[in-house]
Design a protein around this motif. Structure first.
Motif, short mmCIF file in Angstrom:
data_model
loop_
_atom_site.label_atom_id
_atom_site.label_comp_id
_atom_site.label_asym_id
_atom_site.label_seq_id
_atom_site.Cartn_x
_atom_site.Cartn_y
_atom_site.Cartn_z
N ILE A 110 -11.01 -10.97 -3.29
CA ILE A 110 -11.66 -10.36 -4.44
C ILE A 110 -10.62 -10.19 -5.55
CG2 ILE A 110 -12.97 -8.38 -5.31
CD1 ILE A 110 -13.80 -7.83 -2.40
N LEU A 111 -10.84 -10.86 -6.65
CA LEU A 111 -9.89 -10.81 -7.76
C LEU A 111 -9.78 -9.38 -8.30
CD1 LEU A 111 -11.08 -14.06 -9.56
CD2 LEU A 111 -8.94 -13.77 -8.27
N PRO A 112 -8.59 -8.94 -8.68
CA PRO A 112 -8.42 -7.56 -9.14
C PRO A 112 -9.24 -7.28 -10.40
CG PRO A 112 -6.44 -8.86 -9.55
CD PRO A 112 -7.32 -9.69 -8.70
N VAL A 113 -9.96 -6.17 -10.38
CA VAL A 113 -10.86 -5.84 -11.50
C VAL A 113 -10.10 -5.43 -12.75
CG1 VAL A 113 -12.73 -5.21 -9.94
CG2 VAL A 113 -11.15 -3.43 -10.75
N SER A 114 -8.82 -5.16 -12.62
CA SER A 114 -8.00 -4.84 -13.79
C SER A 114 -7.47 -6.09 -14.47
CB SER A 114 -6.82 -3.95 -13.37
OG SER A 114 -6.04 -4.61 -12.38
N LEU A 115 -7.51 -7.23 -13.79
CA LEU A 115 -6.99 -8.48 -14.33
C LEU A 115 -8.09 -9.50 -14.64
CD1 LEU A 115 -3.81 -9.03 -12.11
CD2 LEU A 115 -3.96 -8.04 -14.39
N LYS A 117 -2.22 -7.41 -7.16
CA LYS A 117 -2.69 -7.90 -5.86
C LYS A 117 -4.21 -8.04 -5.88
CE LYS A 117 0.98 -5.85 -2.98
NZ LYS A 117 1.71 -5.09 -4.02
N LEU A 118 -4.73 -8.76 -4.90
CA LEU A 118 -6.18 -8.81 -4.71
C LEU A 118 -6.71 -7.43 -4.36
CD1 LEU A 118 -6.49 -12.10 -2.58
CD2 LEU A 118 -7.00 -11.83 -5.02
N GLU A 119 -7.97 -7.19 -4.69
CA GLU A 119 -8.58 -5.92 -4.33
C GLU A 119 -8.63 -5.75 -2.81
OE1 GLU A 119 -9.53 -3.46 -6.26
OE2 GLU A 119 -9.28 -4.47 -8.20
N ASN A 120 -8.58 -4.52 -2.38
CA ASN A 120 -8.74 -4.21 -0.96
C ASN A 120 -10.22 -4.36 -0.60
OD1 ASN A 120 -9.10 -2.97 1.56
ND2 ASN A 120 -7.54 -1.41 1.16
N TRP A 121 -10.54 -5.37 0.17
CA TRP A 121 -11.94 -5.70 0.45
C TRP A 121 -12.67 -4.56 1.16
CZ3 TRP A 121 -13.94 -6.04 5.44
CH2 TRP A 121 -12.99 -6.02 6.47
N GLU A 122 -11.94 -3.71 1.86
CA GLU A 122 -12.58 -2.60 2.57
C GLU A 122 -12.90 -1.43 1.64
OE1 GLU A 122 -11.12 -2.36 7.02
OE2 GLU A 122 -9.38 -2.57 5.70
N LYS A 123 -12.38 -1.47 0.41
CA LYS A 123 -12.64 -0.39 -0.55
C LYS A 123 -13.34 -0.88 -1.81
CE LYS A 123 -8.59 2.33 0.89
NZ LYS A 123 -7.30 2.94 0.44
N SER A 124 -13.60 -2.16 -1.87
CA SER A 124 -14.24 -2.74 -3.06
C SER A 124 -15.66 -3.14 -2.68
CB SER A 124 -13.44 -3.96 -3.53
OG SER A 124 -13.94 -4.46 -4.74
N TRP A 125 -16.62 -2.31 -3.08
CA TRP A 125 -17.99 -2.48 -2.59
C TRP A 125 -18.92 -3.11 -3.63
CZ3 TRP A 125 -15.73 2.60 -1.87
CH2 TRP A 125 -15.19 2.78 -0.59
N SER A 180 -14.65 -12.91 -8.63
CA SER A 180 -14.59 -11.67 -9.40
C SER A 180 -15.62 -10.70 -8.84
CB SER A 180 -14.85 -11.94 -10.88
OG SER A 180 -16.12 -12.52 -11.08
N SER A 181 -15.62 -9.48 -9.38
CA SER A 181 -16.43 -8.42 -8.77
C SER A 181 -17.02 -7.52 -9.84
CB SER A 181 -15.55 -7.60 -7.83
OG SER A 181 -16.20 -6.42 -7.40
N GLU A 192 -1.57 -10.50 5.12
CA GLU A 192 -1.22 -9.32 4.33
C GLU A 192 -1.45 -9.50 2.83
OE1 GLU A 192 -0.26 -6.55 5.82
OE2 GLU A 192 -0.38 -7.51 7.79
N ASP A 193 -2.05 -10.60 2.42
CA ASP A 193 -2.14 -10.86 0.98
C ASP A 193 -3.49 -10.50 0.37
OD1 ASP A 193 -3.65 -12.84 2.12
OD2 ASP A 193 -2.60 -14.53 1.18
N GLY A 194 -4.36 -9.83 1.12
CA GLY A 194 -5.63 -9.38 0.57
C GLY A 194 -6.82 -10.24 0.92
N LEU A 195 -6.59 -11.38 1.54
CA LEU A 195 -7.72 -12.22 1.96
C LEU A 195 -8.40 -11.60 3.17
CD1 LEU A 195 -6.14 -15.80 1.72
CD2 LEU A 195 -7.54 -14.61 0.02
N PHE A 196 -9.66 -11.94 3.35
CA PHE A 196 -10.43 -11.44 4.50
C PHE A 196 -11.45 -12.49 4.90
CE2 PHE A 196 -12.70 -10.31 0.69
CZ PHE A 196 -14.05 -10.43 1.00
N TRP A 197 -11.91 -12.34 6.14
CA TRP A 197 -12.91 -13.27 6.64
C TRP A 197 -14.29 -12.90 6.09
CZ3 TRP A 197 -11.37 -17.63 8.69
CH2 TRP A 197 -10.15 -17.68 9.36
N ALA A 198 -15.04 -13.90 5.69
CA ALA A 198 -16.39 -13.70 5.17
C ALA A 198 -17.27 -14.84 5.68
CB ALA A 198 -16.39 -13.67 3.64
N TYR A 199 -18.54 -14.77 5.35
CA TYR A 199 -19.49 -15.83 5.71
C TYR A 199 -19.44 -16.12 7.21
CZ TYR A 199 -21.92 -20.37 5.42
OH TYR A 199 -22.78 -21.43 5.59
#
Length: 647
Positions: free
Chosen positions: A343-348, A267-275, A255-256, A328-335
């Motif tokens: 990042i779980l959607p902040v509306s859900l 959908k999952l949050e867009n990691w490039e726009k969710s800071w 969550s965020s 294309e499902d919203g996952l991104f590389w981290a760590y």
């Protein structure tokens, strides 16, 4: 022995000693030092081996947590005064969990009458216990001390409302362990030495609780289970596991604290726009190698510095070298580009801001999965009151049948205060202050009649946060004006605190504005209502009688406390008094000392609005007696010395 090997083994011993110091109990590092592969063993492995009885050390399987939990010098078999007599671990080839059928019942199955409390070691966290409760190798976990007992049962109740039963709760003290056992809630013993009181955000004990969370994550991952780790102030509004299953490649879904949504669907949050910071109050881990590696390093990081907040530590590690996207499902590389995160959607999976303030899910026509009571300003009591306002808290029956009954007021707000002119600091305070006068009256009448006050709605034109802003957070979907939570204006923790009557007069009980709409409230209470209207004293039909006409009773305007008590005494049988106005109702306390105590009490109730931009300090104190101070203006404190609740 090669110097390098010796060095590595010594490092391993230091790590284990560090854990021993933190946990206040031995971790059987002697056996690890003797082991030739101890030098390469991960902290996750150490935890798993120590707690779940693998690889040497002489500890029987199925009860290793109990062994870890013993204080130095404590003997196996010592009598536990609260949880029964301990017995030998692993008797008859079974773990203690497997030996007690009462621990293997469905959730909410209360132990039969005459049952005895199993010994403490029966509640040790074992693989058998996890396996019994898990579904599809997944488990939902929270943990707490007794101060949060009602939050824990609320967390469990909401999950089981949606038939989620793969649940375990960690008990940080014996008192909550016993209480949960007798309620039929699956519980395991953490024996963390935590006190039974609320430890307070940011305190050293708060940080200790955070480290316990990371220890648990390591333990569950080491045994190969997916874990949904939650704070106790989370409420689930539907089964979250089907959502997680949509992203089988994710190592972690978190969550965020982001308040601006980057997607408007599920959908999952867009990691490039969710800071916003990753919030570890709701996050889902899979037992992949890289997730275990992150969990291990996270624990090492926290033990290296007692002042590191667990959430900051996780963010520092996870955000180290992020991107690009994974598919294309919203996952991104981290760590370090090694771990697949979403990042779980902040509306859900809502924060306290996206759920209570923006009501984002309503504006996007979505059904949220969960709400976490962050972004609030009243401590634990503020969280509890937020959930009550939203009718999301399972209170006990006595909460809905208070001795003395309840009192409710219909407040009035001119439309011009809500919608007229620009949204400014001045217009915000004009709106709130108009309501404060009516709330002051309501509190006085509730005090005089010894009834619990159902707080009115509070409307504002500005949001509240911890830093300067233009009235609402940029990019958010916050409405103006907005229905604000009580903790935006009042110090809820102060309102419910038991203050000495000699100084502050009688306690004034409060309930949330939505109290009468709560489905847990008995219809007998809802229907037991007497409406109270006010009339001019000089009017011929304004003489109080001992009868109510069609459920309505008339009283003279500006009645004193003695007049209110005398005229309404015959109507104590009504559970609810509903005053049709809060204006020109109260004429004051006849006793000066009582009046002074009341004033002293409620002056301490109001909090601050925050904050004016580009000014330090930038907050402004609400003053419930603002109208009695000529030329009062909503201004931040001029100096640090002025920064206190109004006199």
């Amino acid at each position: 022995m090669k110097p390098l090997t010796v060095c590595i083994q010594l490092c391993a011993v230091v790590v284990v000693l560090g854990l021993s110091y933190y946990l206040g109990r031995p971790l059987y590092y002697d056996s690890l030092v003797k082991s030739q592969d101890a030098a390469s063993q991960s902290i996750a492995g150490l935890l798993s081996d120590a707690r779940l009885g693998r690889k040497g050390g002489g500890v029987p399987p199925g009860d290793v947590v109990s062994e870890i939990q013993k204080q130095p010098g404590e003997e196996t078999g010592t009598k536990n005064d609260r949880a029964g007599q301990q017995s030998k671990p692993g008797e008859n080839g079974e773990s203690h969990f497997g030996s007690y059928s009462v621990l293997r019942q469905p959730i909410w199955t209360v132990p039969p009458v005459g049952s005895e409390m199993p010994p403490l070691e029966a509640f040790a966290l074992t693989k058998e216990m996890i396996e019994f409760r898990a579904k599809k190798k997944a488990i939902a976990v929270t943990f707490a001390n007794y101060a949060f007992m009602d939050f824990v049962t609320n967390w469990v109740r909401h999950l089981t409302d949606f038939e989620v039963t793969n649940i375990l709760v960690g008990a940080m003290d014996t008192k909550i362990l016993e209480a949960l056992f007798w309620k039929g809630v699956p519980v395991f013993d953490m024996r963390s030495g935590m006190e039974t009181i609320d430890v307070g955000w940011g305190t050293p004990k708060f940080h200790k609780m955070g480290r316990e969370k990371v220890i648990l994550i390591n333990a569950f991952l080491a045994e190969g289970y997916e874990i949904l780790m939650c704070d106790t102030d989370v409420v689930f509004l539907q089964d979250p596991f089907p959502y997680f299953e949509r992203f089988p490649d994710a190592d972690i879904l978190t969550s965020s604290d982001e308040v601006v949504n980057s997607v408007e669907d599920d959908k999952l949050e867009n990691w490039e726009k969710s800071w916003g910071a990753y919030n570890i109050g709701i996050f889902f881990w899979r037992p992949t190698a890289v997730a275990k590696e992150l969990a291990k390093e996270w624990l090492q990081l926290l033990h290296s510095d007692d002042l590191i907040w667990d959430q900051n530590g996780f963010n520092d590690l996870a955000r180290n070298k992020t991107g690009p996207s994974v598919g294309e499902d919203g996952l991104f590389w981290a760590y370090r580009h090694n771990l697949k995160m979403g990042i779980l959607p902040v509306s859900l999976f809502c924060s306290g801001h996206t759920y209570f303030i923006q009501e984002l899910y309503k504006k996007l026509d979505l059904v949220p999965y969960a709400v976490h009571t962050t972004f609030q300003f009243g401590g634990t009591e503020g969280k509890r009151h937020r959930l009550r306002e939203a009718k999301l808290f399972y209170d006990p029956p006595e909460y809905f049948d208070t001795p003395g009954g309840y009192i409710k007021f219909k407040t009035f707000i001119p439309p011009s205060l809500l919608f007229g002119g620009q949204h400014t600091v001045q217009s915000h305070f004009d709106l709130v202050n108009f309501q404060l006068i009516q709330i002051r009256t309501a509190l006085a009448v509730a005090s005089a009649l010894n009834r619990t006050l159902i707080m009115p709605h509070v409307w504002g034109r500005f949001d509240r946060i911890w830093y300067g802003h233009p009235g609402k957070l940029v990019g958010t979907k916050t409405s103006q004006p907005l229905l604000v939570p009580l903790d935006h204006v009042f110090e809820v923790n102060r309102m419910v605190d038991v203050l000495p009557e000699a100084e502050f007069g009688p306690q004034i009980g409060i309930r949330e504005y939505s109290f009468l709409d709560n489905p847990l409230l008995d219809n007998k209470v809802k229907k037991s209502v007497l409406k109270v209207k006010f009339c001019n004293r000089t009017s011929t039909d304004c003489s109080p009688t001992n009868k109510a006409s069609s459920g309505v009773f008339k009283l003279p305007k500006n009645s004193t406390d003695e007049e209110l008590t005398a005229n309404l005494e015959l109507f104590n049988k009504y559970k609810i008094l509903e005053f049709t106005t809060a204006t020109d109702v109260f004429g004051g306390f006849t006793d000066t000392e009582r009046a002074n105590k009341f004033k002293r009490r409620i002056k301490s109730y109001t909090g601050i609005w925050c904050c004016v931009m580009d000014k330090i300090p930038g907050h402004i104190w609400y003053d419930i007696y603002w109208d009695q101070k000529p030329n009062w203006k909503p201004l931040p404190p001029a100096t640090r010395a002025d920064d206190h609740q109004p006199d």
